[in-house]
Design a protein around this motif. Structure first.
Motif, PDB file in Angstrom:
ATOM      1  N   UNK A 227     -26.610 -48.897  76.886  1.00 16.45           N
ATOM      2  CA  UNK A 227     -26.770 -47.930  75.818  1.00 16.45           C
ATOM      3  C   UNK A 227     -25.913 -48.315  74.618  1.00 16.45           C
ATOM      4  N   UNK A 228     -26.416 -48.004  73.414  1.00 19.86           N
ATOM      5  CA  UNK A 228     -25.672 -48.333  72.205  1.00 19.86           C
ATOM      6  C   UNK A 228     -24.388 -47.523  72.133  1.00 19.86           C
ATOM      7  N   UNK A 229     -23.306 -48.183  71.762  1.00 17.93           N
ATOM      8  CA  UNK A 229     -22.012 -47.519  71.729  1.00 17.93           C
ATOM      9  C   UNK A 229     -21.661 -46.997  70.346  1.00 17.93           C
ATOM     10  N   UNK A 230     -22.223 -47.606  69.281  1.00 14.89           N
ATOM     11  CA  UNK A 230     -21.856 -47.240  67.921  1.00 14.89           C
ATOM     12  C   UNK A 230     -20.339 -47.225  67.776  1.00 14.89           C
ATOM     13  N   UNK A 231     -19.711 -48.374  68.057  1.00 18.28           N
ATOM     14  CA  UNK A 231     -18.265 -48.471  67.989  1.00 18.28           C
ATOM     15  C   UNK A 231     -17.758 -48.242  66.573  1.00 18.28           C
TER      16      UNK A 231
ATOM     17  N   UNK B  80     -13.172 -41.856  78.526  1.00 20.53           N
ATOM     18  CA  UNK B  80     -13.767 -43.185  78.365  1.00 20.53           C
ATOM     19  C   UNK B  80     -14.374 -43.370  76.984  1.00 20.53           C
ATOM     20  N   UNK B  81     -15.010 -42.330  76.446  1.00 26.85           N
ATOM     21  CA  UNK B  81     -15.588 -42.452  75.108  1.00 26.85           C
ATOM     22  C   UNK B  81     -14.496 -42.635  74.058  1.00 26.85           C
ATOM     23  N   UNK B  82     -13.362 -41.975  74.247  1.00 26.57           N
ATOM     24  CA  UNK B  82     -12.251 -42.146  73.307  1.00 26.57           C
ATOM     25  C   UNK B  82     -11.722 -43.572  73.353  1.00 26.57           C
ATOM     26  N   UNK B  83     -11.666 -44.152  74.544  1.00 24.27           N
ATOM     27  CA  UNK B  83     -11.145 -45.514  74.691  1.00 24.27           C
ATOM     28  C   UNK B  83     -11.992 -46.543  73.951  1.00 24.27           C
ATOM     29  N   UNK B  84     -13.307 -46.307  73.878  1.00 24.55           N
ATOM     30  CA  UNK B  84     -14.171 -47.281  73.204  1.00 24.55           C
ATOM     31  C   UNK B  84     -14.446 -46.904  71.755  1.00 24.55           C
ATOM     32  N   UNK B  85     -13.876 -45.790  71.301  1.00 21.32           N
ATOM     33  CA  UNK B  85     -14.040 -45.409  69.901  1.00 21.32           C
ATOM     34  C   UNK B  85     -15.369 -44.773  69.573  1.00 21.32           C
ATOM     35  N   UNK B  86     -16.080 -44.250  70.583  1.00 23.05           N
ATOM     36  CA  UNK B  86     -17.354 -43.576  70.342  1.00 23.05           C
ATOM     37  C   UNK B  86     -17.060 -42.111  70.043  1.00 23.05           C
ATOM     38  N   UNK B  87     -16.776 -41.834  68.778  1.00 20.29           N
ATOM     39  CA  UNK B  87     -16.307 -40.502  68.395  1.00 20.29           C
ATOM     40  C   UNK B  87     -17.377 -39.435  68.581  1.00 20.29           C
ATOM     41  N   UNK B  88     -18.654 -39.790  68.396  1.00 21.28           N
ATOM     42  CA  UNK B  88     -19.721 -38.800  68.537  1.00 21.28           C
ATOM     43  C   UNK B  88     -19.826 -38.294  69.975  1.00 21.28           C
ATOM     44  N   UNK B  89     -19.854 -39.226  70.939  1.00 20.55           N
ATOM     45  CA  UNK B  89     -19.958 -38.833  72.337  1.00 20.55           C
ATOM     46  C   UNK B  89     -18.652 -38.175  72.823  1.00 20.55           C
ATOM     47  N   UNK B  90     -17.523 -38.624  72.264  1.00 20.00           N
ATOM     48  CA  UNK B  90     -16.232 -38.013  72.601  1.00 20.00           C
ATOM     49  C   UNK B  90     -16.228 -36.545  72.206  1.00 20.00           C
ATOM     50  N   UNK B  91     -16.685 -36.250  70.986  1.00 14.17           N
ATOM     51  CA  UNK B  91     -16.714 -34.860  70.517  1.00 14.17           C
ATOM     52  C   UNK B  91     -17.718 -34.037  71.327  1.00 14.17           C
ATOM     53  N   UNK B  92     -18.840 -34.673  71.702  1.00 12.01           N
ATOM     54  CA  UNK B  92     -19.842 -33.951  72.492  1.00 12.01           C
ATOM     55  C   UNK B  92     -19.264 -33.521  73.836  1.00 12.01           C
ATOM     56  N   UNK B  93     -18.491 -34.426  74.467  1.00 11.31           N
ATOM     57  CA  UNK B  93     -17.871 -34.085  75.751  1.00 11.31           C
ATOM     58  C   UNK B  93     -16.865 -32.951  75.582  1.00 11.31           C
TER      59      UNK B  93
ATOM     60  N   UNK C 266     -20.932 -46.828  79.845  1.00  8.55           N
ATOM     61  CA  UNK C 266     -21.829 -46.320  80.866  1.00  8.55           C
ATOM     62  C   UNK C 266     -21.113 -45.502  81.934  1.00  8.55           C
ATOM     63  N   UNK C 267     -19.876 -45.834  82.244  1.00  9.82           N
ATOM     64  CA  UNK C 267     -19.138 -44.993  83.184  1.00  9.82           C
ATOM     65  C   UNK C 267     -18.904 -43.627  82.532  1.00  9.82           C
ATOM     66  N   UNK C 268     -18.696 -43.615  81.222  1.00  9.23           N
ATOM     67  CA  UNK C 268     -18.597 -42.349  80.512  1.00  9.23           C
ATOM     68  C   UNK C 268     -19.892 -41.556  80.603  1.00  9.23           C
ATOM     69  N   UNK C 269     -21.021 -42.252  80.471  1.00  7.62           N
ATOM     70  CA  UNK C 269     -22.323 -41.597  80.567  1.00  7.62           C
ATOM     71  C   UNK C 269     -22.545 -41.034  81.965  1.00  7.62           C
ATOM     72  N   UNK C 270     -22.068 -41.752  82.993  1.00 11.91           N
ATOM     73  CA  UNK C 270     -22.225 -41.279  84.368  1.00 11.91           C
ATOM     74  C   UNK C 270     -21.428 -39.995  84.591  1.00 11.91           C
ATOM     75  N   UNK C 271     -20.187 -39.972  84.107  1.00  8.92           N
ATOM     76  CA  UNK C 271     -19.391 -38.742  84.227  1.00  8.92           C
ATOM     77  C   UNK C 271     -20.048 -37.596  83.442  1.00  8.92           C
ATOM     78  N   UNK C 272     -20.558 -37.907  82.261  1.00  4.97           N
ATOM     79  CA  UNK C 272     -21.196 -36.881  81.433  1.00  4.97           C
ATOM     80  C   UNK C 272     -22.420 -36.318  82.154  1.00  4.97           C
ATOM     81  N   UNK C 273     -23.247 -37.222  82.718  1.00  2.03           N
ATOM     82  CA  UNK C 273     -24.438 -36.785  83.432  1.00  2.03           C
ATOM     83  C   UNK C 273     -24.105 -35.933  84.643  1.00  2.03           C
ATOM     84  N   UNK C 274     -23.079 -36.343  85.382  1.00  2.00           N
ATOM     85  CA  UNK C 274     -22.692 -35.547  86.541  1.00  2.00           C
ATOM     86  C   UNK C 274     -22.105 -34.210  86.112  1.00  2.00           C
ATOM     87  N   UNK C 275     -21.395 -34.217  84.984  1.00  2.00           N
ATOM     88  CA  UNK C 275     -20.850 -32.962  84.480  1.00  2.00           C
ATOM     89  C   UNK C 275     -21.948 -31.971  84.141  1.00  2.00           C
ATOM     90  N   UNK C 276     -23.020 -32.453  83.489  1.00  2.50           N
ATOM     91  CA  UNK C 276     -24.148 -31.583  83.173  1.00  2.50           C
ATOM     92  C   UNK C 276     -24.754 -31.003  84.452  1.00  2.50           C
TER      93      UNK C 276
END
Length: 374
Positions: free
Chosen positions: A23-27, A351-364, A320-330
């Motif tokens: 998946x695109x990270x948009x770093x 994990x999203x914060x570590x890679x600088x994906x601010x959009x997914x970080x804020x969503x979580x 993707x590990x961030x996406x897995x946690x997000x999916x399980x959280x939902x």
């Protein structure tokens, strides 16, 4: 030469598979540069009494470097300067004047930082980043967009390029190489890059196993292109043919599961993901199967697969590990497991914060706030 070609072909095949699996990270651009620039090198090649200067990038930690053929010229050996300042003598192990690409090998004392290839074609309008040595200014960073792709796949883009930029990487927002800079016209937006898929044209001897990997890679690339265009039936037909020829390839089954899931054939998708896991367990296959179980309302199986996807985390990386946690959280939230859901979203945010994906970080974080307020 066989070892060089085999290594190169394996890298290329892995690159092809990234089109849909990653998946695109948009770093954040600053993080993208910090992660990518150590893999960019400076190249000097003799041209009579003078030198040609250009850029290149490391494609494998063992010391394989990709650049333009016009940078290395007819030389068998060139000088390579790494980001840490160390200098190596590089051997040109493969070249193609037709596509203007060359592969160089050096022998480093330790594994080197490297860049991943993304051979699925970019989209016009998407962000593009260039790192290279314009006019000798090492590892200069510029940004722009992909502005045109011609019939041969040649990429026109707006990030600045100048003498010395040739051979450097053109990156997407994920930090993957979408093209190899060929040159441009300073002061204009007419800059060009060779598509990453052109690495298939570099010559070399390939063994039977390597040939099969390359052919599987072609099935993966073709099916991924159809996926991007929403042509799921065509995607399914391509993967059916691939599996007919290679009935024990886990990646082809995993991708066919995605095609069937997109067509709402959930039982067929479930069978394909299960077969993929049997052949080669992967986090991606487990996570995709979990989503099918959710669609089939098989809650316990879905939860087990999400958990297994997080546990083994094979080759995913932090996005993707961030996406897995997000999916399980939902899913935990749907089940009413509030504390578990919040815990998973916190892990996803980490994990999203570590890679600088601010959009997914804020969503979580927003999900944590919303659940806590319920």
């Amino acid at each position: 030469m066989k070892l060089v070609s085999k290594t190169f072909t394996v890298l290329n095949t892995l690159a092809l598979s990234l089109g849909m699996a990653h998946a695109a990270l948009a770093l954040d651009p600053a993080i993208l540069y910090q992660r990518s620039s150590p893999a960019v090198v400076s190249i000097a090649a003799r041209n009579g009494k003078a030198f040609n200067y250009g850029s290149g990038f490391i494609t494998d930690p063992k010391g394989f470097i990709l650049t333009n053929q016009h940078v290395v010229g007819t030389n068998k050996q060139v000088s390579i300067k790494l980001a840490d300042g160390s200098i190596y003598s590089g051997v040109v192990v493969s070249r193609s004047a037709q596509v203007d690409l060359a592969l160089i090998q050096i022998r480093p004392k330790k594994p080197l930082p490297s860049l991943r290839m993304q051979t699925v074609p970019p989209q016009i309008g998407q962000k593009a980043y260039e790192i290279g040595d314009p006019k000798g200014l090492e590892r200069s960073f510029s940004d722009g967009i992909v502005s045109r792709i011609d019939g041969s796949g040649m990429i026109q883009y707006t990030a600045a390029a100048s003498f010395g930029s040739s051979g450097g990487p053109l990156l997407n927002e994920d930090g993957q190489v979408i093209g190899i800079v060929q040159g441009g016209n300073p002061g204009t937006n007419l800059n060009f890059a060779i598509p990453a898929a052109a690495i298939n044209s570099l010559p070399g001897q390939r063994g039977l196993v390597a040939q099969q990997r390359q052919q599987i890679g072609h099935y993966t690339l073709a099916s991924n292109l159809q996926f991007r265009q929403g042509n799921y039936q065509k995607m399914l037909a391509i993967l059916n043919e691939g599996i007919r020829r290679y009935p024990n390839n886990a990646l082809l089954y995993s991708n066919r599961g995605t095609a069937k899931s997109s067509l709402r054939d959930y039982q067929g998708a479930l069978n394909d993901y299960t077969r993929s896991i049997q052949l080669q367990p992967s986090s991606l296959a487990y996570s995709n199967r979990a989503r099918v179980y959710v669609a089939l309302k098989q809650q316990q199986q879905a939860l087990e697969d999400f958990t297994q996807a997080i546990r083994i985390n094979q080759g995913w990386g932090e996005s993707n590990i961030g996406a897995a946690f997000y999916g399980r959280g939902e899913f935990q939230n749907q089940l009413g497991n509030t504390k578990s859901a919040i815990s998973d979203f916190k892990q996803a945010a980490k994990f999203y914060q570590q890679i600088g994906n601010s959009e997914r970080y804020r969503a979580a974080l927003d999900r944590i706030t919303l659940i806590s307020a319920q």
